[in-house]
Enzyme design. Structure first.
Site, PDB file in Angstrom:
ATOM      1  N   HIS A  99       0.876  -1.188   0.000  1.00  0.00           N
ATOM      2  CA  HIS A  99       0.000   0.000   0.000  1.00  0.00           C
ATOM      3  C   HIS A  99       0.913   1.239   0.000  1.00  0.00           C
ATOM      4  O   HIS A  99       1.694   1.418  -0.919  1.00  0.00           O
ATOM      5  CB  HIS A  99      -0.918  -0.114   1.227  1.00  0.00           C
ATOM      6  N   HIS A 141      -2.342  -2.538  -9.841  1.00  0.00           N
ATOM      7  CA  HIS A 141      -3.320  -1.954  -8.936  1.00  0.00           C
ATOM      8  C   HIS A 141      -4.567  -2.827  -8.934  1.00  0.00           C
ATOM      9  O   HIS A 141      -4.925  -3.387  -9.965  1.00  0.00           O
ATOM     10  CB  HIS A 141      -3.678  -0.530  -9.381  1.00  0.00           C
ATOM     11  N   ASP A 160       2.795   5.160  -6.977  1.00  0.00           N
ATOM     12  CA  ASP A 160       4.046   5.053  -6.228  1.00  0.00           C
ATOM     13  C   ASP A 160       5.287   4.891  -7.093  1.00  0.00           C
ATOM     14  O   ASP A 160       6.398   4.854  -6.580  1.00  0.00           O
ATOM     15  CB  ASP A 160       3.971   3.874  -5.248  1.00  0.00           C
TER      16      ASP A 160
HETATM   17  N1  CMC Z   1       4.805  -7.118 -10.330  1.00  0.00           N
HETATM   18  C1  CMC Z   1       4.683  -8.314 -10.922  1.00  0.00           C
HETATM   19  N2  CMC Z   1       3.533  -8.992 -11.017  1.00  0.00           N
HETATM   20  C2  CMC Z   1       2.455  -8.430 -10.489  1.00  0.00           C
HETATM   21  C3  CMC Z   1       2.496  -7.160  -9.868  1.00  0.00           C
HETATM   22  C4  CMC Z   1       3.730  -6.504  -9.817  1.00  0.00           C
HETATM   23  N3  CMC Z   1       3.833  -5.314  -9.244  1.00  0.00           N
HETATM   24  N4  CMC Z   1       1.261  -6.840  -9.436  1.00  0.00           N
HETATM   25  C5  CMC Z   1       0.471  -7.860  -9.770  1.00  0.00           C
HETATM   26  N5  CMC Z   1       1.188  -8.828 -10.415  1.00  0.00           N
HETATM   27  C6  CMC Z   1       0.690 -10.071 -10.999  1.00  0.00           C
HETATM   28  C7  CMC Z   1       0.421 -11.099  -9.907  1.00  0.00           C
HETATM   29  O1  CMC Z   1       1.547 -11.911  -9.680  1.00  0.00           O
HETATM   30  C8  CMC Z   1      -0.746 -11.847 -10.507  1.00  0.00           C
HETATM   31  O2  CMC Z   1      -0.234 -12.745 -11.493  1.00  0.00           O
HETATM   32  P1  CMC Z   1      -0.882 -14.221 -11.667  1.00  0.00           P
HETATM   33  O3  CMC Z   1      -2.282 -13.946 -12.138  1.00  0.00           O
HETATM   34  O4  CMC Z   1      -0.012 -14.905 -12.652  1.00  0.00           O
HETATM   35  O5  CMC Z   1      -0.859 -14.831 -10.304  1.00  0.00           O
HETATM   36  C9  CMC Z   1      -1.542 -10.784 -11.236  1.00  0.00           C
HETATM   37  O6  CMC Z   1      -0.586  -9.792 -11.584  1.00  0.00           O
HETATM   38  C10 CMC Z   1      -2.647 -10.174 -10.400  1.00  0.00           C
HETATM   39  O7  CMC Z   1      -2.067  -9.712  -9.192  1.00  0.00           O
HETATM   40  P2  CMC Z   1      -2.793  -9.666  -7.792  1.00  0.00           P
HETATM   41  O8  CMC Z   1      -1.767  -9.746  -6.726  1.00  0.00           O
HETATM   42  O9  CMC Z   1      -3.911 -10.669  -7.772  1.00  0.00           O
HETATM   43  O10 CMC Z   1      -3.445  -8.247  -7.865  1.00  0.00           O
HETATM   44  P3  CMC Z   1      -4.054  -7.472  -6.652  1.00  0.00           P
HETATM   45  O11 CMC Z   1      -5.134  -6.674  -7.209  1.00  0.00           O
HETATM   46  O12 CMC Z   1      -4.373  -8.387  -5.524  1.00  0.00           O
HETATM   47  O13 CMC Z   1      -2.813  -6.590  -6.153  1.00  0.00           O
HETATM   48  C11 CMC Z   1      -1.317  -4.829  -5.837  1.00  0.00           C
HETATM   49  C12 CMC Z   1      -2.682  -5.239  -6.369  1.00  0.00           C
HETATM   50  C13 CMC Z   1      -1.183  -3.319  -5.880  1.00  0.00           C
HETATM   51  C14 CMC Z   1      -1.179  -5.263  -4.365  1.00  0.00           C
HETATM   52  C15 CMC Z   1      -0.216  -5.502  -6.683  1.00  0.00           C
HETATM   53  O14 CMC Z   1      -0.332  -5.103  -8.035  1.00  0.00           O
HETATM   54  C16 CMC Z   1       1.185  -5.245  -6.154  1.00  0.00           C
HETATM   55  O15 CMC Z   1       1.654  -5.961  -5.269  1.00  0.00           O
HETATM   56  N6  CMC Z   1       1.899  -4.191  -6.695  1.00  0.00           N
HETATM   57  C17 CMC Z   1       3.194  -3.822  -6.180  1.00  0.00           C
HETATM   58  C18 CMC Z   1       3.024  -2.991  -4.919  1.00  0.00           C
HETATM   59  C19 CMC Z   1       2.522  -1.597  -5.222  1.00  0.00           C
HETATM   60  O16 CMC Z   1       3.023  -0.942  -6.128  1.00  0.00           O
HETATM   61  N7  CMC Z   1       1.540  -1.134  -4.429  1.00  0.00           N
HETATM   62  C20 CMC Z   1       1.011   0.244  -4.541  1.00  0.00           C
HETATM   63  C21 CMC Z   1      -0.418   0.256  -4.977  1.00  0.00           C
HETATM   64  S1  CMC Z   1      -0.998   1.878  -5.476  1.00  0.00           S
HETATM   65  C22 CMC Z   1      -0.927   2.846  -4.036  1.00  0.00           C
HETATM   66  C23 CMC Z   1      -1.787   2.350  -2.957  1.00  0.00           C
HETATM   67  O17 CMC Z   1      -2.996   2.156  -3.144  1.00  0.00           O
HETATM   68  O18 CMC Z   1      -1.298   2.201  -1.845  1.00  0.00           O
END
Ligand code: CMC
Length: 446
Positions: free
Chosen positions: A285, A324, A380
Protein backbone atom coordinates in the site's frame (compact mmCIF):
# COMPACT_ATOMS: atom_id res chain seq x y z
CA UNK A 1 -30.21 -0.52 0.61
CA UNK A 2 -30.33 3.22 -0.07
CA UNK A 3 -32.80 3.93 -2.84
CA UNK A 4 -31.07 7.18 -3.92
CA UNK A 5 -28.50 6.73 -6.67
CA UNK A 6 -25.05 7.46 -5.31
CA UNK A 7 -23.33 10.12 -7.41
CA UNK A 8 -20.40 7.77 -7.85
CA UNK A 9 -22.51 5.37 -9.97
CA UNK A 10 -23.40 6.01 -13.61
CA UNK A 11 -27.17 6.75 -13.76
CA UNK A 12 -29.47 4.10 -15.22
CA UNK A 13 -30.68 4.98 -18.73
CA UNK A 14 -34.35 4.94 -19.92
CA UNK A 15 -33.95 1.68 -21.83
CA UNK A 16 -33.04 -0.03 -18.59
CA UNK A 17 -36.02 1.31 -16.62
CA UNK A 18 -38.53 -1.02 -18.32
CA UNK A 19 -36.47 -4.07 -17.32
CA UNK A 20 -37.10 -6.08 -14.17
CA UNK A 21 -34.29 -5.12 -11.79
CA UNK A 22 -34.02 -8.53 -10.16
CA UNK A 23 -31.79 -11.56 -10.24
CA UNK A 24 -33.27 -15.06 -10.40
CA UNK A 25 -31.27 -17.74 -8.65
CA UNK A 26 -32.02 -21.44 -8.84
CA UNK A 27 -30.57 -23.60 -6.09
CA UNK A 28 -29.83 -26.90 -7.79
CA UNK A 29 -29.60 -28.64 -4.40
CA UNK A 30 -33.31 -28.09 -3.78
CA UNK A 31 -34.67 -27.00 -7.18
CA UNK A 32 -36.05 -23.84 -5.53
CA UNK A 33 -35.90 -20.51 -7.32
CA UNK A 34 -35.37 -17.13 -5.63
CA UNK A 35 -35.81 -13.62 -6.95
CA UNK A 36 -33.41 -11.10 -5.49
CA UNK A 37 -33.70 -7.31 -6.03
CA UNK A 38 -30.87 -5.52 -7.85
CA UNK A 39 -30.08 -1.95 -6.79
CA UNK A 40 -27.23 -0.01 -8.41
CA UNK A 41 -26.07 -3.23 -10.17
CA UNK A 42 -25.68 -4.82 -6.75
CA UNK A 43 -27.52 -7.49 -4.79
CA UNK A 44 -27.73 -7.29 -1.04
CA UNK A 45 -25.66 -10.09 0.49
CA UNK A 46 -28.31 -10.63 3.18
CA UNK A 47 -30.85 -11.55 0.47
CA UNK A 48 -28.75 -14.66 -0.15
CA UNK A 49 -29.60 -15.86 3.35
CA UNK A 50 -33.08 -16.85 2.15
CA UNK A 51 -31.42 -19.59 0.10
CA UNK A 52 -31.53 -22.60 2.39
CA UNK A 53 -31.49 -26.38 2.03
CA UNK A 54 -33.90 -26.71 4.96
CA UNK A 55 -35.24 -24.58 7.81
CA UNK A 56 -32.28 -25.42 10.07
CA UNK A 57 -29.79 -24.20 7.48
CA UNK A 58 -28.03 -20.90 8.26
CA UNK A 59 -28.50 -19.74 4.66
CA UNK A 60 -26.21 -18.87 1.77
CA UNK A 61 -23.30 -16.45 2.16
CA UNK A 62 -20.89 -15.07 -0.40
CA UNK A 63 -17.18 -15.83 -0.02
CA UNK A 64 -14.94 -12.92 -0.97
CA UNK A 65 -11.46 -12.89 0.57
CA UNK A 66 -9.88 -9.43 0.15
CA UNK A 67 -13.32 -8.02 -0.78
CA UNK A 68 -12.43 -8.03 -4.43
CA UNK A 69 -16.09 -7.99 -5.50
CA UNK A 70 -17.92 -6.76 -2.42
CA UNK A 71 -19.20 -3.22 -1.88
CA UNK A 72 -18.97 -2.53 1.84
CA UNK A 73 -20.60 0.89 1.75
CA UNK A 74 -22.45 3.47 -0.28
CA UNK A 75 -20.15 6.44 -0.77
CA UNK A 76 -20.36 9.84 -2.38
CA UNK A 77 -16.75 10.89 -1.83
CA UNK A 78 -14.49 9.48 -4.55
CA UNK A 79 -15.19 7.80 -7.87
CA UNK A 80 -12.73 5.57 -9.70
CA UNK A 81 -13.23 3.87 -13.04
CA UNK A 82 -10.23 1.59 -13.11
CA UNK A 83 -10.71 0.41 -16.69
CA UNK A 84 -10.81 3.92 -18.08
CA UNK A 85 -8.22 5.41 -15.68
CA UNK A 86 -10.64 7.93 -14.13
CA UNK A 87 -10.37 9.40 -10.63
CA UNK A 88 -12.71 12.10 -9.31
CA UNK A 89 -13.18 13.65 -5.88
CA UNK A 90 -16.83 14.64 -5.32
CA UNK A 91 -17.25 14.64 -9.10
CA UNK A 92 -14.22 16.82 -9.91
CA UNK A 93 -11.58 15.17 -12.16
CA UNK A 94 -8.24 14.73 -10.43
CA UNK A 95 -6.48 16.40 -13.38
CA UNK A 96 -8.45 19.64 -12.84
CA UNK A 97 -7.87 19.64 -9.10
CA UNK A 98 -4.15 19.02 -9.58
CA UNK A 99 -3.94 21.93 -11.97
CA UNK A 100 -6.19 24.47 -10.27
CA UNK A 101 -6.74 23.60 -6.61
CA UNK A 102 -4.61 23.52 -3.48
CA UNK A 103 -4.33 20.66 -1.02
CA UNK A 104 -6.30 22.44 1.71
CA UNK A 105 -9.08 23.41 -0.70
CA UNK A 106 -9.23 19.79 -1.94
CA UNK A 107 -9.35 18.54 1.65
CA UNK A 108 -12.33 20.85 2.27
CA UNK A 109 -14.02 19.49 -0.85
CA UNK A 110 -13.54 15.89 0.31
CA UNK A 111 -14.77 16.63 3.81
CA UNK A 112 -17.65 18.99 3.14
CA UNK A 113 -18.71 17.77 -0.31
CA UNK A 114 -18.44 21.11 -2.14
CA UNK A 115 -15.68 23.52 -3.13
CA UNK A 116 -15.51 26.32 -0.54
CA UNK A 117 -16.42 29.95 -1.15
CA UNK A 118 -13.58 32.43 -0.58
CA UNK A 119 -14.83 33.10 2.99
CA UNK A 120 -15.21 29.39 3.76
CA UNK A 121 -11.72 28.66 2.46
CA UNK A 122 -10.24 31.45 4.54
CA UNK A 123 -11.93 30.20 7.67
CA UNK A 124 -10.98 26.57 6.97
CA UNK A 125 -7.32 27.45 6.35
CA UNK A 126 -7.28 29.58 9.49
CA UNK A 127 -8.55 26.72 11.65
CA UNK A 128 -6.27 24.07 10.18
CA UNK A 129 -3.19 26.30 10.39
CA UNK A 130 -4.05 27.22 13.98
CA UNK A 131 -4.08 23.57 15.01
CA UNK A 132 -0.54 22.80 13.85
CA UNK A 133 1.14 23.02 17.27
CA UNK A 134 1.53 19.86 19.30
CA UNK A 135 1.59 19.57 23.08
CA UNK A 136 5.12 19.80 24.50
CA UNK A 137 4.68 16.37 26.11
CA UNK A 138 4.22 14.85 22.66
CA UNK A 139 7.67 16.15 21.83
CA UNK A 140 8.94 14.28 24.86
CA UNK A 141 7.65 10.95 23.75
CA UNK A 142 8.97 11.53 20.23
CA UNK A 143 12.32 12.01 21.97
CA UNK A 144 11.97 8.52 23.42
CA UNK A 145 12.25 6.82 20.04
CA UNK A 146 15.57 5.33 18.98
CA UNK A 147 17.55 7.54 16.54
CA UNK A 148 16.92 5.14 13.65
CA UNK A 149 13.21 4.54 14.37
CA UNK A 150 11.17 4.40 11.16
CA UNK A 151 9.18 7.66 10.95
CA UNK A 152 6.02 5.71 10.06
CA UNK A 153 6.25 3.86 13.38
CA UNK A 154 6.67 7.20 15.13
CA UNK A 155 3.75 8.70 13.22
CA UNK A 156 1.38 5.79 13.94
CA UNK A 157 2.07 5.84 17.67
CA UNK A 158 1.97 9.61 17.97
CA UNK A 159 -1.40 9.85 16.21
CA UNK A 160 -2.73 7.18 18.58
CA UNK A 161 -1.18 9.12 21.49
CA UNK A 162 -3.13 12.25 20.53
CA UNK A 163 -6.32 10.55 21.73
CA UNK A 164 -4.97 10.75 25.29
CA UNK A 165 -4.50 14.52 24.92
CA UNK A 166 -7.97 15.12 23.50
CA UNK A 167 -10.45 12.93 25.40
CA UNK A 168 -13.27 15.13 23.98
CA UNK A 169 -12.66 13.29 20.70
CA UNK A 170 -14.77 10.45 22.11
CA UNK A 171 -17.89 12.49 21.31
CA UNK A 172 -18.00 11.20 17.78
CA UNK A 173 -21.69 11.98 17.25
CA UNK A 174 -21.20 15.64 18.15
CA UNK A 175 -20.65 17.51 14.86
CA UNK A 176 -18.68 20.32 16.55
CA UNK A 177 -16.35 17.83 18.19
CA UNK A 178 -15.78 16.06 14.87
CA UNK A 179 -14.93 19.40 13.26
CA UNK A 180 -12.41 20.18 15.99
CA UNK A 181 -10.71 16.78 15.73
CA UNK A 182 -10.56 17.23 11.94
CA UNK A 183 -8.69 20.54 12.33
CA UNK A 184 -6.37 18.88 14.81
CA UNK A 185 -5.67 15.79 12.73
CA UNK A 186 -5.09 17.60 9.44
CA UNK A 187 -3.21 20.45 11.17
CA UNK A 188 -0.88 18.28 13.25
CA UNK A 189 0.05 15.62 10.66
CA UNK A 190 2.83 17.73 9.06
CA UNK A 191 4.14 18.75 12.48
CA UNK A 192 4.41 15.18 13.77
CA UNK A 193 5.91 14.04 10.46
CA UNK A 194 8.50 16.85 10.46
CA UNK A 195 9.38 16.30 14.13
CA UNK A 196 9.85 12.57 13.47
CA UNK A 197 12.20 13.45 10.60
CA UNK A 198 14.19 15.95 12.67
CA UNK A 199 14.44 13.42 15.50
CA UNK A 200 16.09 10.85 13.20
CA UNK A 201 18.65 13.53 12.21
CA UNK A 202 19.19 14.63 15.79
CA UNK A 203 18.22 18.16 14.78
CA UNK A 204 16.16 20.53 16.94
CA UNK A 205 12.46 20.65 16.16
CA UNK A 206 11.20 23.62 14.16
CA UNK A 207 7.89 25.00 15.35
CA UNK A 208 5.08 25.71 12.88
CA UNK A 209 5.05 29.07 11.11
CA UNK A 210 1.41 29.90 10.54
CA UNK A 211 2.31 32.70 8.12
CA UNK A 212 3.24 30.03 5.59
CA UNK A 213 0.72 27.87 3.79
CA UNK A 214 0.16 24.20 4.69
CA UNK A 215 2.88 22.76 2.45
CA UNK A 216 5.27 25.69 2.88
CA UNK A 217 5.02 25.35 6.63
CA UNK A 218 5.76 21.63 6.36
CA UNK A 219 8.92 22.35 4.34
CA UNK A 220 9.85 24.95 6.96
CA UNK A 221 9.53 22.45 9.82
CA UNK A 222 11.55 19.88 7.87
CA UNK A 223 14.39 21.86 6.41
CA UNK A 224 14.83 25.15 8.25
CA UNK A 225 18.22 25.57 9.89
CA UNK A 226 19.43 29.00 11.01
CA UNK A 227 17.27 31.26 8.82
CA UNK A 228 15.22 33.76 10.82
CA UNK A 229 12.42 33.46 8.32
CA UNK A 230 12.23 30.42 6.06
CA UNK A 231 11.04 30.93 2.48
CA UNK A 232 10.15 27.66 0.79
CA UNK A 233 11.07 27.29 -2.87
CA UNK A 234 7.78 27.94 -4.74
CA UNK A 235 8.35 25.14 -7.29
CA UNK A 236 8.98 22.55 -4.60
CA UNK A 237 6.13 23.87 -2.47
CA UNK A 238 3.67 23.63 -5.39
CA UNK A 239 5.00 20.19 -6.45
CA UNK A 240 4.45 18.86 -2.93
CA UNK A 241 1.02 20.47 -2.73
CA UNK A 242 -0.03 18.77 -5.99
CA UNK A 243 1.32 15.45 -4.71
CA UNK A 244 -0.80 15.99 -1.60
CA UNK A 245 -3.89 16.60 -3.77
CA UNK A 246 -3.22 13.36 -5.69
CA UNK A 247 -2.88 11.34 -2.50
CA UNK A 248 -5.84 12.82 -0.61
CA UNK A 249 -8.34 10.02 -1.20
CA UNK A 250 -8.74 6.82 -3.17
CA UNK A 251 -12.13 5.35 -2.17
CA UNK A 252 -12.18 1.95 -0.43
CA UNK A 253 -8.48 1.07 -0.35
CA UNK A 254 -6.86 -0.92 2.47
CA UNK A 255 -6.29 1.99 4.88
CA UNK A 256 -9.68 3.59 4.20
CA UNK A 257 -11.34 0.25 4.77
CA UNK A 258 -9.36 0.14 8.03
CA UNK A 259 -10.56 3.53 9.30
CA UNK A 260 -14.12 2.58 8.43
CA UNK A 261 -13.76 -0.83 10.10
CA UNK A 262 -11.99 0.39 13.23
CA UNK A 263 -14.18 3.51 13.39
CA UNK A 264 -17.29 1.33 13.23
CA UNK A 265 -16.57 0.30 16.83
CA UNK A 266 -17.13 4.01 17.68
CA UNK A 267 -13.58 4.53 18.89
CA UNK A 268 -12.27 8.14 18.71
CA UNK A 269 -10.86 9.39 15.37
CA UNK A 270 -7.25 9.55 16.61
CA UNK A 271 -7.23 5.83 17.42
CA UNK A 272 -9.05 5.00 14.18
CA UNK A 273 -6.69 7.06 12.03
CA UNK A 274 -3.64 5.58 13.77
CA UNK A 275 -4.95 2.19 12.62
CA UNK A 276 -5.41 3.53 9.08
CA UNK A 277 -1.85 4.89 9.12
CA UNK A 278 -0.61 1.43 10.18
CA UNK A 279 -2.47 -0.11 7.24
CA UNK A 280 -0.87 2.42 4.90
CA UNK A 281 2.62 1.48 6.13
CA UNK A 282 2.55 -1.92 4.36
CA UNK A 283 4.71 -2.38 1.24
CA UNK A 284 1.67 -3.32 -0.86
CA UNK A 285 0.00 0.00 0.00
CA UNK A 286 1.62 3.32 1.02
CA UNK A 287 4.96 1.67 1.70
CA UNK A 288 5.29 0.84 -2.02
CA UNK A 289 6.91 4.20 -2.87
CA UNK A 290 9.79 3.40 -0.52
CA UNK A 291 10.04 -0.13 -1.91
CA UNK A 292 9.93 1.12 -5.51
CA UNK A 293 12.93 3.36 -4.93
CA UNK A 294 14.84 0.58 -3.13
CA UNK A 295 14.09 -1.62 -6.15
CA UNK A 296 15.45 0.97 -8.62
CA UNK A 297 18.61 1.26 -6.51
CA UNK A 298 18.94 -2.52 -6.41
CA UNK A 299 18.61 -2.73 -10.21
CA UNK A 300 21.41 -0.19 -10.36
CA UNK A 301 21.67 0.46 -14.11
CA UNK A 302 19.58 0.55 -17.27
CA UNK A 303 21.50 -2.47 -18.61
CA UNK A 304 20.34 -4.58 -15.69
CA UNK A 305 16.62 -3.85 -16.20
CA UNK A 306 15.92 -6.82 -18.56
CA UNK A 307 17.50 -9.21 -16.06
CA UNK A 308 15.33 -7.79 -13.26
CA UNK A 309 12.17 -8.02 -15.37
CA UNK A 310 13.02 -11.69 -15.96
CA UNK A 311 13.03 -12.22 -12.18
CA UNK A 312 9.68 -10.42 -11.90
CA UNK A 313 8.18 -12.68 -14.58
CA UNK A 314 9.56 -15.75 -12.84
CA UNK A 315 7.62 -14.68 -9.75
CA UNK A 316 10.77 -14.10 -7.67
CA UNK A 317 10.07 -10.40 -7.03
CA UNK A 318 7.36 -7.84 -7.80
CA UNK A 319 7.87 -4.75 -9.87
CA UNK A 320 7.10 -2.30 -7.08
CA UNK A 321 5.03 0.72 -8.09
CA UNK A 322 3.29 -1.37 -10.75
CA UNK A 323 -0.17 -2.91 -10.74
CA UNK A 324 -3.32 -1.95 -8.94
CA UNK A 325 -6.43 -3.72 -7.70
CA UNK A 326 -8.72 -1.22 -9.38
CA UNK A 327 -6.74 0.40 -12.22
CA UNK A 328 -6.43 -1.86 -15.21
CA UNK A 329 -5.17 1.11 -17.18
CA UNK A 330 -2.56 3.83 -16.53
CA UNK A 331 -3.15 5.24 -13.03
CA UNK A 332 -4.20 8.87 -13.77
CA UNK A 333 -2.19 10.04 -10.77
CA UNK A 334 0.99 8.47 -12.19
CA UNK A 335 0.57 10.48 -15.40
CA UNK A 336 0.45 13.78 -13.44
CA UNK A 337 3.30 12.70 -11.17
CA UNK A 338 5.55 11.95 -14.14
CA UNK A 339 5.07 15.56 -15.27
CA UNK A 340 5.84 16.93 -11.78
CA UNK A 341 8.98 14.79 -11.72
CA UNK A 342 10.40 16.67 -14.70
CA UNK A 343 9.57 20.05 -13.11
CA UNK A 344 11.38 19.08 -9.91
CA UNK A 345 14.36 17.61 -11.80
CA UNK A 346 14.70 20.83 -13.74
CA UNK A 347 15.27 22.63 -10.46
CA UNK A 348 17.15 20.00 -8.48
CA UNK A 349 18.95 18.12 -11.25
CA UNK A 350 17.84 14.87 -12.82
CA UNK A 351 17.55 11.91 -10.49
CA UNK A 352 19.99 9.31 -11.89
CA UNK A 353 17.44 6.56 -11.17
CA UNK A 354 14.98 8.11 -13.63
CA UNK A 355 16.52 6.32 -16.64
CA UNK A 356 16.14 2.98 -14.86
CA UNK A 357 12.50 3.74 -14.04
CA UNK A 358 11.76 4.77 -17.63
CA UNK A 359 13.35 1.60 -18.96
CA UNK A 360 11.32 -0.56 -16.53
CA UNK A 361 8.17 1.19 -17.71
CA UNK A 362 9.12 0.90 -21.39
CA UNK A 363 9.79 -2.83 -21.18
CA UNK A 364 6.78 -3.53 -18.96
CA UNK A 365 4.33 -1.69 -21.20
CA UNK A 366 5.42 -3.84 -24.15
CA UNK A 367 5.91 -7.16 -22.40
CA UNK A 368 3.18 -9.77 -22.66
CA UNK A 369 3.39 -10.66 -18.94
CA UNK A 370 2.43 -7.10 -17.91
CA UNK A 371 0.10 -6.42 -20.84
CA UNK A 372 -1.91 -9.60 -20.18
CA UNK A 373 -2.28 -8.78 -16.50
CA UNK A 374 -2.97 -5.09 -17.22
CA UNK A 375 -0.11 -3.93 -15.00
CA UNK A 376 0.69 -0.22 -15.36
CA UNK A 377 2.70 2.22 -13.23
CA UNK A 378 0.73 3.30 -10.18
CA UNK A 379 0.98 6.41 -8.01
CA UNK A 380 4.05 5.05 -6.23
CA UNK A 381 6.29 4.42 -9.22
CA UNK A 382 7.59 7.95 -9.74
CA UNK A 383 6.86 9.63 -6.39
CA UNK A 384 9.98 8.18 -4.75
CA UNK A 385 12.19 9.75 -7.42
CA UNK A 386 10.63 13.16 -6.76
CA UNK A 387 10.84 12.85 -2.99
CA UNK A 388 14.47 11.78 -3.20
CA UNK A 389 15.32 14.74 -5.42
CA UNK A 390 13.60 17.04 -2.93
CA UNK A 391 15.93 15.74 -0.23
CA UNK A 392 13.66 13.31 1.63
CA UNK A 393 15.13 10.06 2.96
CA UNK A 394 13.31 6.92 1.75
CA UNK A 395 11.78 6.20 5.14
CA UNK A 396 9.84 9.47 4.87
CA UNK A 397 8.09 8.44 1.62
CA UNK A 398 5.12 6.62 3.22
CA UNK A 399 4.81 9.51 5.70
CA UNK A 400 4.41 11.87 2.74
CA UNK A 401 1.53 9.66 1.57
CA UNK A 402 -0.09 9.57 5.03
CA UNK A 403 -0.17 13.36 5.59
CA UNK A 404 -2.64 14.19 2.80
CA UNK A 405 -4.56 10.89 3.07
CA UNK A 406 -5.77 12.05 6.48
CA UNK A 407 -8.42 14.27 4.82
CA UNK A 408 -9.77 11.34 2.80
CA UNK A 409 -9.77 9.06 5.84
CA UNK A 410 -11.74 11.56 7.91
CA UNK A 411 -14.23 12.20 5.08
CA UNK A 412 -14.82 8.44 4.78
CA UNK A 413 -14.94 7.92 8.56
CA UNK A 414 -17.58 10.64 8.93
CA UNK A 415 -19.60 9.26 6.04
CA UNK A 416 -19.54 5.84 7.71
CA UNK A 417 -20.59 7.26 11.10
CA UNK A 418 -23.55 9.14 9.63
CA UNK A 419 -24.72 6.26 7.44
CA UNK A 420 -27.76 4.70 9.14
CA UNK A 421 -27.07 1.39 7.36
CA UNK A 422 -23.62 0.99 8.87
CA UNK A 423 -23.01 -1.02 12.02
CA UNK A 424 -19.93 -2.41 13.70
CA UNK A 425 -17.95 -4.18 10.94
CA UNK A 426 -18.13 -7.91 11.43
CA UNK A 427 -17.55 -10.24 8.47
CA UNK A 428 -18.61 -13.88 8.45
CA UNK A 429 -16.30 -16.85 7.92
CA UNK A 430 -16.47 -20.22 6.27
CA UNK A 431 -15.40 -22.53 9.09
CA UNK A 432 -13.48 -25.60 7.91
CA UNK A 433 -11.82 -26.51 11.21
CA UNK A 434 -12.53 -29.48 13.48
CA UNK A 435 -15.99 -30.41 14.69
CA UNK A 436 -16.36 -30.86 18.49
CA UNK A 437 -13.48 -32.74 20.13
CA UNK A 438 -13.05 -33.74 23.77
CA UNK A 439 -10.19 -32.31 25.76
CA UNK A 440 -7.26 -34.77 26.03
CA UNK A 441 -5.33 -34.64 29.33
CA UNK A 442 -1.63 -33.80 28.88
CA UNK A 443 -0.36 -37.25 29.94
CA UNK A 444 -2.51 -38.96 27.29
CA UNK A 445 -1.30 -36.87 24.36
CA UNK A 446 1.05 -38.47 21.84
N1 CMC B 1 4.81 -7.12 -10.33
C1 CMC B 1 4.68 -8.31 -10.92
N2 CMC B 1 3.53 -8.99 -11.02
C2 CMC B 1 2.46 -8.43 -10.49
C3 CMC B 1 2.50 -7.16 -9.87
C4 CMC B 1 3.73 -6.50 -9.82
N3 CMC B 1 3.83 -5.31 -9.24
N4 CMC B 1 1.26 -6.84 -9.44
C5 CMC B 1 0.47 -7.86 -9.77
N5 CMC B 1 1.19 -8.83 -10.42
C6 CMC B 1 0.69 -10.07 -11.00
C7 CMC B 1 0.42 -11.10 -9.91
O1 CMC B 1 1.55 -11.91 -9.68
C8 CMC B 1 -0.75 -11.85 -10.51
O2 CMC B 1 -0.23 -12.75 -11.49
P1 CMC B 1 -0.88 -14.22 -11.67
O3 CMC B 1 -2.28 -13.95 -12.14
O4 CMC B 1 -0.01 -14.90 -12.65
O5 CMC B 1 -0.86 -14.83 -10.30
C9 CMC B 1 -1.54 -10.78 -11.24
O6 CMC B 1 -0.59 -9.79 -11.58
C10 CMC B 1 -2.65 -10.17 -10.40
O7 CMC B 1 -2.07 -9.71 -9.19
P2 CMC B 1 -2.79 -9.67 -7.79
O8 CMC B 1 -1.77 -9.75 -6.73
O9 CMC B 1 -3.91 -10.67 -7.77
O10 CMC B 1 -3.45 -8.25 -7.87
P3 CMC B 1 -4.05 -7.47 -6.65
O11 CMC B 1 -5.13 -6.67 -7.21
O12 CMC B 1 -4.37 -8.39 -5.52
O13 CMC B 1 -2.81 -6.59 -6.15
C11 CMC B 1 -1.32 -4.83 -5.84
C12 CMC B 1 -2.68 -5.24 -6.37
C13 CMC B 1 -1.18 -3.32 -5.88
C14 CMC B 1 -1.18 -5.26 -4.36
C15 CMC B 1 -0.22 -5.50 -6.68
O14 CMC B 1 -0.33 -5.10 -8.04
C16 CMC B 1 1.19 -5.24 -6.15
O15 CMC B 1 1.65 -5.96 -5.27
N6 CMC B 1 1.90 -4.19 -6.70
C17 CMC B 1 3.19 -3.82 -6.18
C18 CMC B 1 3.02 -2.99 -4.92
C19 CMC B 1 2.52 -1.60 -5.22
O16 CMC B 1 3.02 -0.94 -6.13
N7 CMC B 1 1.54 -1.13 -4.43
C20 CMC B 1 1.01 0.24 -4.54
C21 CMC B 1 -0.42 0.26 -4.98
S1 CMC B 1 -1.00 1.88 -5.48
C22 CMC B 1 -0.93 2.85 -4.04
C23 CMC B 1 -1.79 2.35 -2.96
O17 CMC B 1 -3.00 2.16 -3.14
O18 CMC B 1 -1.30 2.20 -1.84
Amino acid sequence: MDSALPTTQPKTGDAKSSRRETLTITDNRTGKTYEVPITHDTIHANDLRKIKVDDGDFGMMSYDPAYSNTASCISRVTYIDGDRGILRYRGYPIEELAEKSTYLETAYLLLRGELPTAAQLKEWQYHVLHHTYIHESIKKFLDGFHYDAHPMGMLISTIAGLSTFYPDAKHIFDAESRKKQTYRLIGKMPTIAAFAYRHTLGMPYVYPDNQLNYTGNFLNMLFRTSETSYQPNPTLERALDVLFILHADHEQNCSTNTIRGVGSSHVDPFSASAAATAALYGPLHGGANEEALRMLMEIGSVQKVPEFIKRVKAGEVRLMGFGHRIYKNYDPRARIIKKIAYEVFELMGKNPLLEIALECERIALEDEYFVKRKLYPNVDFYTGLIYQSMGFPMTMFPVLFAIPRMSGWIAQWEEMLLDAEQKIARPRQVYLGYDTRSYVPLEQRA
